[in-house]
Scaffold this motif. Structure first.
Motif, PDB file in Angstrom:
ATOM      1  N   TYR A 140       0.832  -1.203   0.000  1.00  0.00           N
ATOM      2  CA  TYR A 140       0.000   0.000   0.000  1.00  0.00           C
ATOM      3  C   TYR A 140       0.866   1.252   0.000  1.00  0.00           C
ATOM      4  CZ  TYR A 140      -3.449  -3.437   1.167  1.00  0.00           C
ATOM      5  OH  TYR A 140      -4.256  -4.544   1.120  1.00  0.00           O
ATOM      6  N   PHE A 141       0.544   2.137  -0.926  1.00  0.00           N
ATOM      7  CA  PHE A 141       1.147   3.470  -0.889  1.00  0.00           C
ATOM      8  C   PHE A 141       0.083   4.417  -0.354  1.00  0.00           C
ATOM      9  CE2 PHE A 141       1.672   7.661  -3.016  1.00  0.00           C
ATOM     10  CZ  PHE A 141       2.778   8.065  -2.283  1.00  0.00           C
ATOM     11  N   LEU A 142       0.351   5.001   0.808  1.00  0.00           N
ATOM     12  CA  LEU A 142      -0.610   5.927   1.419  1.00  0.00           C
ATOM     13  C   LEU A 142      -0.388   7.303   0.788  1.00  0.00           C
ATOM     14  CD1 LEU A 142      -0.334   4.727   5.140  1.00  0.00           C
ATOM     15  CD2 LEU A 142      -1.755   3.813   3.285  1.00  0.00           C
ATOM     16  N   HIS A 143      -1.356   7.672  -0.013  1.00  0.00           N
ATOM     17  CA  HIS A 143      -1.220   8.837  -0.891  1.00  0.00           C
ATOM     18  C   HIS A 143      -1.836  10.077  -0.238  1.00  0.00           C
ATOM     19  CE1 HIS A 143      -1.180  11.097  -4.545  1.00  0.00           C
ATOM     20  NE2 HIS A 143      -2.421  10.852  -4.924  1.00  0.00           N
ATOM     21  N   ILE A 144      -0.959  11.030   0.144  1.00  0.00           N
ATOM     22  CA  ILE A 144      -1.461  12.308   0.676  1.00  0.00           C
ATOM     23  C   ILE A 144      -0.926  13.444  -0.194  1.00  0.00           C
ATOM     24  CG2 ILE A 144      -1.754  11.629   3.118  1.00  0.00           C
ATOM     25  CD1 ILE A 144       0.989  12.977   3.677  1.00  0.00           C
ATOM     26  N   THR A 145      -1.589  14.594  -0.095  1.00  0.00           N
ATOM     27  CA  THR A 145      -1.119  15.748  -0.867  1.00  0.00           C
ATOM     28  C   THR A 145      -0.088  16.533  -0.038  1.00  0.00           C
ATOM     29  OG1 THR A 145      -2.969  16.999   0.001  1.00  0.00           O
ATOM     30  CG2 THR A 145      -3.246  16.049  -2.198  1.00  0.00           C
ATOM     31  N   LYS A 146       0.622  17.402  -0.710  1.00  0.00           N
ATOM     32  CA  LYS A 146       1.645  18.199  -0.030  1.00  0.00           C
ATOM     33  C   LYS A 146       0.999  19.135   1.002  1.00  0.00           C
ATOM     34  CE  LYS A 146       6.013  20.412  -1.145  1.00  0.00           C
ATOM     35  NZ  LYS A 146       6.852  21.107  -2.097  1.00  0.00           N
ATOM     36  N   ASP A 147      -0.184  19.660   0.658  1.00  0.00           N
ATOM     37  CA  ASP A 147      -0.884  20.549   1.599  1.00  0.00           C
ATOM     38  C   ASP A 147      -1.320  19.796   2.837  1.00  0.00           C
ATOM     39  OD1 ASP A 147      -0.557  22.621  -0.097  1.00  0.00           O
ATOM     40  OD2 ASP A 147      -2.612  22.607  -0.897  1.00  0.00           O
ATOM     41  N   GLU A 148      -1.827  18.576   2.609  1.00  0.00           N
ATOM     42  CA  GLU A 148      -2.279  17.767   3.746  1.00  0.00           C
ATOM     43  C   GLU A 148      -1.098  17.452   4.663  1.00  0.00           C
ATOM     44  OE1 GLU A 148      -5.252  16.907   4.770  1.00  0.00           O
ATOM     45  OE2 GLU A 148      -4.629  15.496   6.347  1.00  0.00           O
ATOM     46  N   GLN A 149       0.043  17.162   4.069  1.00  0.00           N
ATOM     47  CA  GLN A 149       1.217  16.859   4.901  1.00  0.00           C
ATOM     48  C   GLN A 149       1.599  18.072   5.754  1.00  0.00           C
ATOM     49  OE1 GLN A 149       5.294  16.692   3.445  1.00  0.00           O
ATOM     50  NE2 GLN A 149       5.464  14.609   4.261  1.00  0.00           N
ATOM     51  N   GLU A 150       1.576  19.235   5.117  1.00  0.00           N
ATOM     52  CA  GLU A 150       1.936  20.454   5.855  1.00  0.00           C
ATOM     53  C   GLU A 150       0.999  20.655   7.053  1.00  0.00           C
ATOM     54  OE1 GLU A 150       1.894  24.042   3.543  1.00  0.00           O
ATOM     55  OE2 GLU A 150       2.873  25.187   5.139  1.00  0.00           O
ATOM     56  N   GLU A 151      -0.293  20.457   6.787  1.00  0.00           N
ATOM     57  CA  GLU A 151      -1.280  20.611   7.863  1.00  0.00           C
ATOM     58  C   GLU A 151      -0.998  19.637   9.010  1.00  0.00           C
ATOM     59  OE1 GLU A 151      -5.776  20.275   7.342  1.00  0.00           O
ATOM     60  OE2 GLU A 151      -5.151  21.570   5.678  1.00  0.00           O
ATOM     61  N   ARG A 152      -0.680  18.402   8.649  1.00  0.00           N
ATOM     62  CA  ARG A 152      -0.424  17.383   9.685  1.00  0.00           C
ATOM     63  C   ARG A 152       0.827  17.708  10.492  1.00  0.00           C
ATOM     64  NH1 ARG A 152      -2.240  11.517   7.089  1.00  0.00           N
ATOM     65  NH2 ARG A 152      -4.310  12.230   6.479  1.00  0.00           N
ATOM     66  N   LEU A 153       1.863  18.177   9.795  1.00  0.00           N
ATOM     67  CA  LEU A 153       3.111  18.477  10.508  1.00  0.00           C
ATOM     68  C   LEU A 153       2.916  19.680  11.443  1.00  0.00           C
ATOM     69  CD1 LEU A 153       5.781  17.923   7.677  1.00  0.00           C
ATOM     70  CD2 LEU A 153       5.156  16.364   9.534  1.00  0.00           C
ATOM     71  N   LEU A 154       2.138  20.668  10.985  1.00  0.00           N
ATOM     72  CA  LEU A 154       1.880  21.831  11.833  1.00  0.00           C
ATOM     73  C   LEU A 154       1.012  21.451  13.027  1.00  0.00           C
ATOM     74  CD1 LEU A 154       1.331  24.584   9.088  1.00  0.00           C
ATOM     75  CD2 LEU A 154       3.274  24.363  10.668  1.00  0.00           C
ATOM     76  N   GLU A 155       0.091  20.550  12.766  1.00  0.00           N
ATOM     77  CA  GLU A 155      -0.804  20.057  13.828  1.00  0.00           C
ATOM     78  C   GLU A 155       0.008  19.371  14.929  1.00  0.00           C
ATOM     79  OE1 GLU A 155      -4.544  19.947  15.347  1.00  0.00           O
ATOM     80  OE2 GLU A 155      -3.931  20.860  13.443  1.00  0.00           O
ATOM     81  N   ARG A 156       0.951  18.553  14.504  1.00  0.00           N
ATOM     82  CA  ARG A 156       1.841  17.855  15.444  1.00  0.00           C
ATOM     83  C   ARG A 156       2.542  18.831  16.371  1.00  0.00           C
ATOM     84  NH1 ARG A 156       5.374  13.400  12.095  1.00  0.00           N
ATOM     85  NH2 ARG A 156       3.585  12.071  11.721  1.00  0.00           N
ATOM     86  N   GLU A 157       2.956  19.947  15.780  1.00  0.00           N
ATOM     87  CA  GLU A 157       3.715  20.936  16.521  1.00  0.00           C
ATOM     88  C   GLU A 157       2.834  21.604  17.580  1.00  0.00           C
ATOM     89  OE1 GLU A 157       5.835  23.129  13.522  1.00  0.00           O
ATOM     90  OE2 GLU A 157       6.431  24.613  15.017  1.00  0.00           O
ATOM     91  N   LYS A 158       1.553  21.781  17.236  1.00  0.00           N
ATOM     92  CA  LYS A 158       0.635  22.479  18.141  1.00  0.00           C
ATOM     93  C   LYS A 158       0.253  21.630  19.335  1.00  0.00           C
ATOM     94  CE  LYS A 158      -2.191  24.346  14.868  1.00  0.00           C
ATOM     95  NZ  LYS A 158      -3.557  24.306  14.394  1.00  0.00           N
ATOM     96  N   GLU A 159       0.030  20.329  19.064  1.00  0.00           N
ATOM     97  CA  GLU A 159      -0.508  19.449  20.100  1.00  0.00           C
ATOM     98  C   GLU A 159       0.601  18.881  20.981  1.00  0.00           C
ATOM     99  OE1 GLU A 159      -3.738  19.111  20.480  1.00  0.00           O
ATOM    100  OE2 GLU A 159      -4.142  20.311  18.675  1.00  0.00           O
ATOM    101  N   ALA A 160       0.446  19.066  22.296  1.00  0.00           N
ATOM    102  CA  ALA A 160       1.467  18.566  23.228  1.00  0.00           C
ATOM    103  C   ALA A 160       1.599  17.036  23.127  1.00  0.00           C
ATOM    104  CB  ALA A 160       1.096  18.972  24.646  1.00  0.00           C
ATOM    105  N   GLU A 161       0.473  16.353  22.893  1.00  0.00           N
ATOM    106  CA  GLU A 161       0.522  14.873  22.874  1.00  0.00           C
ATOM    107  C   GLU A 161       1.225  14.315  21.633  1.00  0.00           C
ATOM    108  OE1 GLU A 161      -3.595  15.630  22.851  1.00  0.00           O
ATOM    109  OE2 GLU A 161      -2.355  16.948  24.080  1.00  0.00           O
ATOM    110  N   THR A 162       1.298  15.121  20.572  1.00  0.00           N
ATOM    111  CA  THR A 162       1.905  14.589  19.344  1.00  0.00           C
ATOM    112  C   THR A 162       3.268  15.232  19.027  1.00  0.00           C
ATOM    113  OG1 THR A 162       0.560  16.160  18.125  1.00  0.00           O
ATOM    114  CG2 THR A 162      -0.245  13.874  18.195  1.00  0.00           C
TER     115      THR A 162
END
Ligand code: ATP
Length: 286
Positions: free
Chosen positions: A165-187
């Motif tokens: 399986y290749f989990l296909h995400i867009t570049k924008d979605e990746q950016e959102e996820r990485l920024l989200e990680r930074e915001k959340e203390a648990e992640t």
């Protein structure tokens, strides 16, 4: 619509033509309901496979940083009996691993009959990150497609159901996820500057993935490009695909179990007959 299930070698793949979003009409509620049904079916199929011991399953998960490899493993493995599941993650090779051929560290995690193995990254890194960052000469990594095809053919011949399986995400979605990680203390513990650095090589990775998928797809080792911008849809697609592949074997596993049951009963009947014969001989002697 471009195909997302790739079973024939050298198919032309263009990831940018494949949507990373769920199809119209699909909702989170519908996907989760269906996932729960599939989860129960998967558990039953695993049980039959475990008993029959004729096949095993290898699930290879590849994708860019934050594409959801861990999340997919959590959800799929959550449907399975832990007795028959192993998970292997492949990071930067250790000094010892580097002293061996690239498949050495991978082969030992191949599932034994009856079992599931889930790979978080895999032997494909040796034609992905290695290619993008020139970690080996081109001539060397180019030969690896052939080695990978042979390796997966060997596994399939041994009864392993290989699903990639290749989990296909867009570049924008990746950016959102990485920024989200930074915001959340648990992640935040997942933060890694390398994830941002790798984004600069987005297009090179796209090319490397397209080649890897195209050159190693086979009927016995298919690739599925999973629209993975929505986690709930990604989980559904992977579960649907695994269950679909295992269903083809259900009849055979059930028949094997039935034959094993018959042989078990016959063995028990013979044992009881022998005991009762011995008892009769003893009482006649008395
Ligand atoms: P992930 O990024 O997979 O969620 P992680 O950030 O915890 O996991 P590790 O699992 O320790 O990191 O390692 C993943 C990293 O190892 C990735 O950057 C990947 O490209 C790299 N890697 C994996 N296999 C190889 C390889 N054969 N050669 C070089 N680098 C590799």
């Amino acid at each position: 619509m471009p195909k997302t299930l790739i079973t024939t070698p050298n198919s032309k793949i263009r990831l940018k033509d494949i949507s990373a979003e769920p199809p119209k009409g699909m909702t989170k509620a519908k996907a989760e309901k269906r996932f729960a049904v599939l989860g129960r079916e998967l558990f039953d199929l695993q049980d039959a496979m475990w008993g029959a011991k004729v096949n095993s399953v290898l699930v290879v998960l590849q994708g860019r940083d934050s594409a959801g490899k861990d999340g997919t493993i959590k959800h799929v493995a959550g449907c399975l009996n832990p007795r028959g599941v192993s998970v292997a993650s492949f990071g930067v090779p250790t000094a010892e691993e580097r002293e061996h051929d690239f498949l050495w560290r991978v082969h030992k995690h191949a599932p034994r009959r009856g079992e599931f193995a889930l790979f978080n990254r895999s032997h494909y890194e040796d034609v992905l990150v290695v290619r993008v960052h020139d970690l080996a000469p081109k001539q060397l990594w180019q030969q690896r497609y052939g080695h990978i095809r042979d390796f997966e053919e060997l596994l399939a011949e041994h009864g392993t159901i290989v699903l990639k399986y290749f989990l296909h995400i867009t570049k924008d979605e990746q950016e959102e996820r990485l920024l989200e990680r930074e915001k959340e203390a648990e992640t935040a513990w997942k933060l890694n500057p390398n994830d941002w650095k790798e984004r600069d090589h987005w297009d090179e990775y796209t090319e490397a993935y397209e080649d890897a998928i195209s050159r190693t797809a086979a009927p016995h080792a298919p690739w599925t490009v999973v629209p993975a911008n929505s986690k709930w849809y990604r989980n559904l697609v992977v579960a649907e695909s695994i269950v679909g592949a295992l269903r083809d074997h259900r009849k055979h596993w059930k028949k094997t179990l039935e034959d094993m049951g018959k042989a078990g009963r016959a063995g028990l009947a013979a044992y009881r007959a022998e005991i009762s014969g011995r008892k009769k001989t003893k009482s006649r002697k008395r």
